[in-house]
Design an enzyme around this catalytic site. Structure first.
Site, PDB file in Angstrom:
ATOM      1  N   ALA A 164       0.855  -1.179   0.000  1.00  0.00           N
ATOM      2  CA  ALA A 164       0.000   0.000   0.000  1.00  0.00           C
ATOM      3  C   ALA A 164       0.892   1.230   0.000  1.00  0.00           C
ATOM      4  O   ALA A 164       2.055   1.171   0.400  1.00  0.00           O
ATOM      5  CB  ALA A 164      -0.896   0.005   1.234  1.00  0.00           C
ATOM      6  N   TYR A 165       0.343   2.336  -0.470  1.00  0.00           N
ATOM      7  CA  TYR A 165       1.062   3.597  -0.445  1.00  0.00           C
ATOM      8  C   TYR A 165       0.545   4.457   0.691  1.00  0.00           C
ATOM      9  O   TYR A 165      -0.665   4.535   0.907  1.00  0.00           O
ATOM     10  CB  TYR A 165       0.874   4.337  -1.774  1.00  0.00           C
ATOM     11  CG  TYR A 165       1.651   3.674  -2.887  1.00  0.00           C
ATOM     12  CD1 TYR A 165       2.930   4.098  -3.198  1.00  0.00           C
ATOM     13  CD2 TYR A 165       1.121   2.595  -3.582  1.00  0.00           C
ATOM     14  CE1 TYR A 165       3.663   3.472  -4.189  1.00  0.00           C
ATOM     15  CE2 TYR A 165       1.844   1.964  -4.566  1.00  0.00           C
ATOM     16  CZ  TYR A 165       3.115   2.407  -4.866  1.00  0.00           C
ATOM     17  OH  TYR A 165       3.847   1.780  -5.834  1.00  0.00           O
ATOM     18  N   VAL A 166       1.457   5.068   1.419  1.00  0.00           N
ATOM     19  CA  VAL A 166       1.023   6.057   2.402  1.00  0.00           C
ATOM     20  C   VAL A 166       1.177   7.463   1.828  1.00  0.00           C
ATOM     21  O   VAL A 166       0.577   8.411   2.333  1.00  0.00           O
ATOM     22  CB  VAL A 166       1.759   5.917   3.758  1.00  0.00           C
ATOM     23  CG1 VAL A 166       1.401   4.577   4.398  1.00  0.00           C
ATOM     24  CG2 VAL A 166       3.249   6.054   3.619  1.00  0.00           C
ATOM     25  N   THR A 172      -3.236   5.168   1.297  1.00  0.00           N
ATOM     26  CA  THR A 172      -3.883   6.044   0.324  1.00  0.00           C
ATOM     27  C   THR A 172      -4.349   5.130  -0.801  1.00  0.00           C
ATOM     28  O   THR A 172      -3.526   4.572  -1.511  1.00  0.00           O
ATOM     29  CB  THR A 172      -2.846   7.040  -0.224  1.00  0.00           C
ATOM     30  OG1 THR A 172      -2.535   7.984   0.810  1.00  0.00           O
ATOM     31  CG2 THR A 172      -3.355   7.783  -1.434  1.00  0.00           C
TER      32      THR A 172
END
Lengths: 162, 162
Positions: free
Chosen positions: B29-31, B82
């Site tokens: 996942a992207y933060v 995000t």
């Protein structure tokens, strides 16, 4: 993951200098600075470096993850800074069982001095040294993130001389 | 800091399965996912985890910094994703001196299979296995970042059956 609970103050005079226990030159920049999350690069004494990721919008408490990274990586990433690169010297002072950090800013914020104490829980009540000025806990203008990303605000610096 | 140079393809059939040399379950996942920078959290086989920071907008080459982090930290940070959390299994296949990575997606992207080869320099010319389909190098819709942050696009998955 660590929770951060702290109180932050401007500094009225040099009374803290007599009790200094350590001194660290800090250079820091944000590569991400959004309202609910930030990624900060910090070097210490031009030798070591950390990457810090924070989440949350609470004034007192935020989720924080910190990792040591190669100093060389930090210098490269600071080139991608969002906003200002902040340079300051951080002094520590022990007072009545708590360690205070006093940040003396250089460069664009020369003249600004901020004192901060970290607490283990929100119930902790550190005694306040006499050299503290106005409390600015929760004043977003004085957050590391705001200092790095906002337009330079001379009034933040001038506030401390009163 | 590492530079990333790669070619990316859709996959036409299961020909690659005969040559598999490793298999890794990935959750990522992207933060942060901005056009010119990203911060990605990735777990491997529910055991280890990495944090990866990338800068730059070039199609072939980006500045990349990667660090091992505690698996438990990764799980906590993935909560702050995000966009979509991506789940896939990554297989490696050696072909004529180059290692190909084949990502078989699960969840919302089930059916999508992407093959990627990393090169040491832009002069490298890896031979292309027969099981490759359409090249999608530089097609931003198939970047990890786009897959994680864009609205789900069924046509990306359906493209591979033709």
């Amino acid at each position: 993951m660590a929770k951060e609970i702290e109180r932050k103050f401007l500094v009225r005079n040099d009374g803290w200098k007599a009790g200094v226990t350590s001194r660290t030159r800090i250079r820091q920049a944000y590569v991400t600075a959004e309202p609910d999350r930030s990624v900060r690069i910090r070097t210490r004494n031009d030798e070591t470096a950390q990457l810090t990721i924070k989440f949350g919008t609470g004034l007192l408490t935020r989720d924080e993850f910190e990792y040591d990274i190669p100093h060389e990586d930090a210098l490269e990433m600071i080139e991608f800074a969002t906003g200002n690169v902040i340079e300051k010297t951080r002094y520590t002072v022990d007072f009545k069982g708590f360690t205070w950090e006093i940040d003396v800013f250089e460069g664009a914020y020369r003249g600004l001095v901020i004192a901060e104490v970290e607490m283990a829980s929100e119930e902790d009540e550190p005694l306040l040294p006499a050299w503290l000025g106005q409390e600015v806990t929760g004043d977003k203008r004085y957050s590391n993130q705001a200092l790095a990303t906002q337009r330079l605000r001379p009034e933040l610096v001038h506030a401390i001389s009163h």
